[in-house]
Design a protein around this motif. Structure first.
Motif, PDB file in Angstrom:
ATOM      1  N   VAL A  62      77.137 -64.885 110.561  1.00 43.37           N
ATOM      2  CA  VAL A  62      75.629 -64.912 110.038  1.00 43.37           C
ATOM      3  C   VAL A  62      75.335 -64.478 108.838  1.00 43.37           C
ATOM      4  CG1 VAL A  62      73.640 -64.282 111.042  1.00 43.37           C
ATOM      5  CG2 VAL A  62      75.401 -64.570 112.621  1.00 43.37           C
ATOM      6  N   VAL A  63      74.918 -65.403 108.006  1.00 40.25           N
ATOM      7  CA  VAL A  63      74.858 -65.148 106.663  1.00 40.25           C
ATOM      8  C   VAL A  63      73.306 -64.691 106.232  1.00 40.25           C
ATOM      9  CG1 VAL A  63      77.051 -66.013 105.609  1.00 40.25           C
ATOM     10  CG2 VAL A  63      74.933 -67.251 105.748  1.00 40.25           C
ATOM     11  N   ASN A  64      72.331 -65.354 107.047  1.00 43.65           N
ATOM     12  CA  ASN A  64      70.897 -65.064 106.479  1.00 43.65           C
ATOM     13  C   ASN A  64      70.144 -65.296 107.667  1.00 43.65           C
ATOM     14  OD1 ASN A  64      68.898 -64.739 104.718  1.00 43.65           O
ATOM     15  ND2 ASN A  64      68.616 -66.701 104.060  1.00 43.65           N
ATOM     16  N   ALA A  65      68.896 -64.933 107.446  1.00 41.23           N
ATOM     17  CA  ALA A  65      67.828 -65.208 108.431  1.00 41.23           C
ATOM     18  C   ALA A  65      66.545 -65.392 107.688  1.00 41.23           C
ATOM     19  CB  ALA A  65      67.752 -64.078 109.578  1.00 41.23           C
ATOM     20  N   ARG A  66      65.855 -66.372 108.043  1.00 45.03           N
ATOM     21  CA  ARG A  66      64.397 -66.661 107.143  1.00 45.03           C
ATOM     22  C   ARG A  66      63.320 -67.128 108.127  1.00 45.03           C
ATOM     23  NH1 ARG A  66      65.595 -72.350 105.493  1.00 45.03           N
ATOM     24  NH2 ARG A  66      67.888 -72.772 105.982  1.00 45.03           N
ATOM     25  N   TYR A  67      62.166 -67.268 107.486  1.00 46.60           N
ATOM     26  CA  TYR A  67      61.074 -67.568 108.450  1.00 46.60           C
ATOM     27  C   TYR A  67      60.021 -68.239 107.540  1.00 46.60           C
ATOM     28  CZ  TYR A  67      59.449 -63.155 106.418  1.00 46.60           C
ATOM     29  OH  TYR A  67      59.532 -62.181 105.300  1.00 46.60           O
ATOM     30  N   GLY A  68      59.085 -69.052 108.389  1.00 46.72           N
ATOM     31  CA  GLY A  68      57.952 -69.701 107.705  1.00 46.72           C
ATOM     32  C   GLY A  68      57.058 -70.244 108.738  1.00 46.72           C
ATOM     33  N   GLY A  69      55.619 -70.194 107.910  1.00 47.49           N
ATOM     34  CA  GLY A  69      54.497 -70.623 108.665  1.00 47.49           C
ATOM     35  C   GLY A  69      54.312 -72.123 108.586  1.00 47.49           C
ATOM     36  N   HIS A  70      54.142 -72.941 109.593  1.00 48.57           N
ATOM     37  CA  HIS A  70      53.800 -74.281 109.518  1.00 48.57           C
ATOM     38  C   HIS A  70      52.567 -74.403 110.194  1.00 48.57           C
ATOM     39  CE1 HIS A  70      57.652 -75.428 107.841  1.00 48.57           C
ATOM     40  NE2 HIS A  70      58.228 -74.250 108.643  1.00 48.57           N
ATOM     41  N   CYS A  71      51.751 -75.957 110.212  1.00 49.60           N
ATOM     42  CA  CYS A  71      50.316 -75.958 110.855  1.00 49.60           C
ATOM     43  C   CYS A  71      50.641 -75.812 112.082  1.00 49.60           C
ATOM     44  CB  CYS A  71      50.173 -77.605 110.575  1.00 49.60           C
ATOM     45  SG  CYS A  71      50.122 -78.144 109.074  1.00 49.60           S
ATOM     46  N   THR A  72      51.443 -76.146 112.993  1.00 48.06           N
ATOM     47  CA  THR A  72      51.332 -75.840 114.581  1.00 48.06           C
ATOM     48  C   THR A  72      52.512 -74.807 115.089  1.00 48.06           C
ATOM     49  OG1 THR A  72      52.779 -77.994 114.862  1.00 48.06           O
ATOM     50  CG2 THR A  72      50.378 -77.951 114.978  1.00 48.06           C
ATOM     51  N   TYR A  73      53.306 -74.423 114.169  1.00 51.63           N
ATOM     52  CA  TYR A  73      54.339 -73.444 114.705  1.00 51.63           C
ATOM     53  C   TYR A  73      54.819 -72.546 113.584  1.00 51.63           C
ATOM     54  CZ  TYR A  73      57.284 -76.677 112.182  1.00 51.63           C
ATOM     55  OH  TYR A  73      58.012 -77.671 111.215  1.00 51.63           O
ATOM     56  N   VAL A  85      78.444 -59.751 105.247  1.00 49.71           N
ATOM     57  CA  VAL A  85      78.190 -61.200 104.823  1.00 49.71           C
ATOM     58  C   VAL A  85      76.825 -61.682 104.844  1.00 49.71           C
ATOM     59  CG1 VAL A  85      80.568 -61.866 104.665  1.00 49.71           C
ATOM     60  CG2 VAL A  85      79.046 -62.410 106.886  1.00 49.71           C
ATOM     61  N   TYR A  86      76.183 -60.811 105.887  1.00 53.17           N
ATOM     62  CA  TYR A  86      74.585 -61.220 106.340  1.00 53.17           C
ATOM     63  C   TYR A  86      73.780 -60.445 105.108  1.00 53.17           C
ATOM     64  CZ  TYR A  86      69.955 -61.126 108.342  1.00 53.17           C
ATOM     65  OH  TYR A  86      68.702 -61.120 108.528  1.00 53.17           O
ATOM     66  N   LEU A  87      72.979 -61.479 104.333  1.00 51.62           N
ATOM     67  CA  LEU A  87      72.200 -60.875 103.377  1.00 51.62           C
ATOM     68  C   LEU A  87      70.672 -61.146 103.509  1.00 51.62           C
ATOM     69  CD1 LEU A  87      74.172 -62.992 100.513  1.00 51.62           C
ATOM     70  CD2 LEU A  87      74.473 -60.606 101.171  1.00 51.62           C
ATOM     71  N   GLY A  88      70.336 -61.455 104.761  1.00 52.16           N
ATOM     72  CA  GLY A  88      69.025 -61.657 104.882  1.00 52.16           C
ATOM     73  C   GLY A  88      68.048 -60.173 105.258  1.00 52.16           C
ATOM     74  N   PRO A  89      66.876 -60.420 105.813  1.00 51.04           N
ATOM     75  CA  PRO A  89      66.148 -59.090 106.207  1.00 51.04           C
ATOM     76  C   PRO A  89      66.651 -58.310 107.456  1.00 51.04           C
ATOM     77  CG  PRO A  89      65.155 -61.209 106.900  1.00 51.04           C
ATOM     78  CD  PRO A  89      66.235 -61.468 105.982  1.00 51.04           C
ATOM     79  N   LYS A  90      66.720 -57.030 107.115  1.00 46.24           N
ATOM     80  CA  LYS A  90      67.341 -56.142 108.191  1.00 46.24           C
ATOM     81  C   LYS A  90      66.064 -55.661 109.260  1.00 46.24           C
ATOM     82  CE  LYS A  90      71.317 -55.023 106.376  1.00 46.24           C
ATOM     83  NZ  LYS A  90      72.301 -55.482 106.403  1.00 46.24           N
ATOM     84  N   LEU A  91      64.759 -55.430 108.680  1.00 44.85           N
ATOM     85  CA  LEU A  91      63.763 -55.130 109.182  1.00 44.85           C
ATOM     86  C   LEU A  91      62.452 -55.732 108.347  1.00 44.85           C
ATOM     87  CD1 LEU A  91      62.406 -53.751 111.706  1.00 44.85           C
ATOM     88  CD2 LEU A  91      62.444 -51.675 110.305  1.00 44.85           C
ATOM     89  N   VAL A  92      61.692 -56.717 108.969  1.00 46.39           N
ATOM     90  CA  VAL A  92      60.551 -57.103 108.042  1.00 46.39           C
ATOM     91  C   VAL A  92      59.252 -57.427 109.075  1.00 46.39           C
ATOM     92  CG1 VAL A  92      61.248 -59.412 108.153  1.00 46.39           C
ATOM     93  CG2 VAL A  92      59.639 -58.875 106.411  1.00 46.39           C
ATOM     94  N   LYS A  93      58.193 -56.743 108.244  1.00 46.78           N
ATOM     95  CA  LYS A  93      56.833 -57.000 108.927  1.00 46.78           C
ATOM     96  C   LYS A  93      56.425 -58.368 108.355  1.00 46.78           C
ATOM     97  CE  LYS A  93      52.340 -55.393 109.430  1.00 46.78           C
ATOM     98  NZ  LYS A  93      51.084 -54.238 109.134  1.00 46.78           N
ATOM     99  N   ILE A  94      55.860 -59.334 109.343  1.00 46.99           N
ATOM    100  CA  ILE A  94      55.302 -60.385 108.975  1.00 46.99           C
ATOM    101  C   ILE A  94      53.792 -60.713 109.395  1.00 46.99           C
ATOM    102  CG2 ILE A  94      55.882 -63.147 109.257  1.00 46.99           C
ATOM    103  CD1 ILE A  94      58.852 -62.098 109.859  1.00 46.99           C
ATOM    104  N   ASN A  95      53.278 -61.643 108.547  1.00 43.88           N
ATOM    105  CA  ASN A  95      51.788 -61.788 109.282  1.00 43.88           C
ATOM    106  C   ASN A  95      51.751 -63.312 109.179  1.00 43.88           C
ATOM    107  OD1 ASN A  95      49.206 -61.120 109.981  1.00 43.88           O
ATOM    108  ND2 ASN A  95      48.473 -61.095 108.111  1.00 43.88           N
TER     109      ASN A  95
END
Length: 174
Positions: free
Chosen positions: A47-58, A114-124
């Motif tokens: 597991v090398v990364n985790a990412r997130y994003g907002g879209h119109c319906t999800y 090898v994981y370079l993504g967020p460990k703990l992130v607040k998202i809105n």
């Protein structure tokens, strides 16, 4: 020798002969491909990364992997805790999902991350309010996601590159 045993012995002999014939008939590249495929399948995916994003319906969470996408479970849980310690994960929310990948690792065989993504992130985002890496322990990599309202979700895998996708539905915001 009685008839059933003779038939069984004959069937085993024919099967062995057929297997040997196919092994000699297969091109050398097929044997190499099979060996490479088996070796790749036995390596633990990273597991090398985790990412997130907002879209119109999800809202979407994507977990990027090297190797292949292992088994993944997504489970609603009453709260999030760190694997191993059991300490609470400091993400605000009333509803939580635990995403567990197995077999998987966020570190290589030498123990380097090898994981370079967020460990703990607040998202809105519309639904997703937080994301945390909650564990990389004994062949399991675990993430927690936080929400203010009950999440309606679906998940799937994508390939080239390998990734696991979690979509959380919400009303159209576009």
């Amino acid at each position: 020798m009685n008839r059933p045993r003779r038939r069984q012995a004959t069937a085993l002999g024919v099967g062995a002969l057929l297997t040997a014939t196919l092994a000699f008939a297969a091109p050398a590249s097929a044997a190499t491909t099979t060996a490479a495929t088996k070796a790749k399948a036995t390596q633990t995916p990273l597991v090398v990364n985790a990412r997130y994003g907002g879209h119109c319906t999800y809202d979407r969470v994507v977990i990027d992997l090297q190797g292949y996408v292992p088994g993944v479970t997504v489970t609603p849980v009453p709260n999030l805790v760190y694997d191993g310690s059991g300490k609470p994960v400091p993400l605000a929310g009333r509803y939580f999902l635990e995403v567990r990948l197995h077999p998987a690792a966020g570190h290589d065989d030498a123990g380097h991350n090898v994981y370079l993504g967020p460990k703990l992130v607040k998202i809105n985002l519309s639904k997703l309010k937080g994301l945390a890496l909650t564990g990389d322990y004994e062949g399991y990599v675990t993430f927690g996601a936080a929400f203010d309202t009950t999440p309606a979700y679906s998940s799937f895998t994508l390939h080239s590159p390998e990734r696991f996708v979690l979509d959380i539905a919400h009303p159209n915001t576009c």
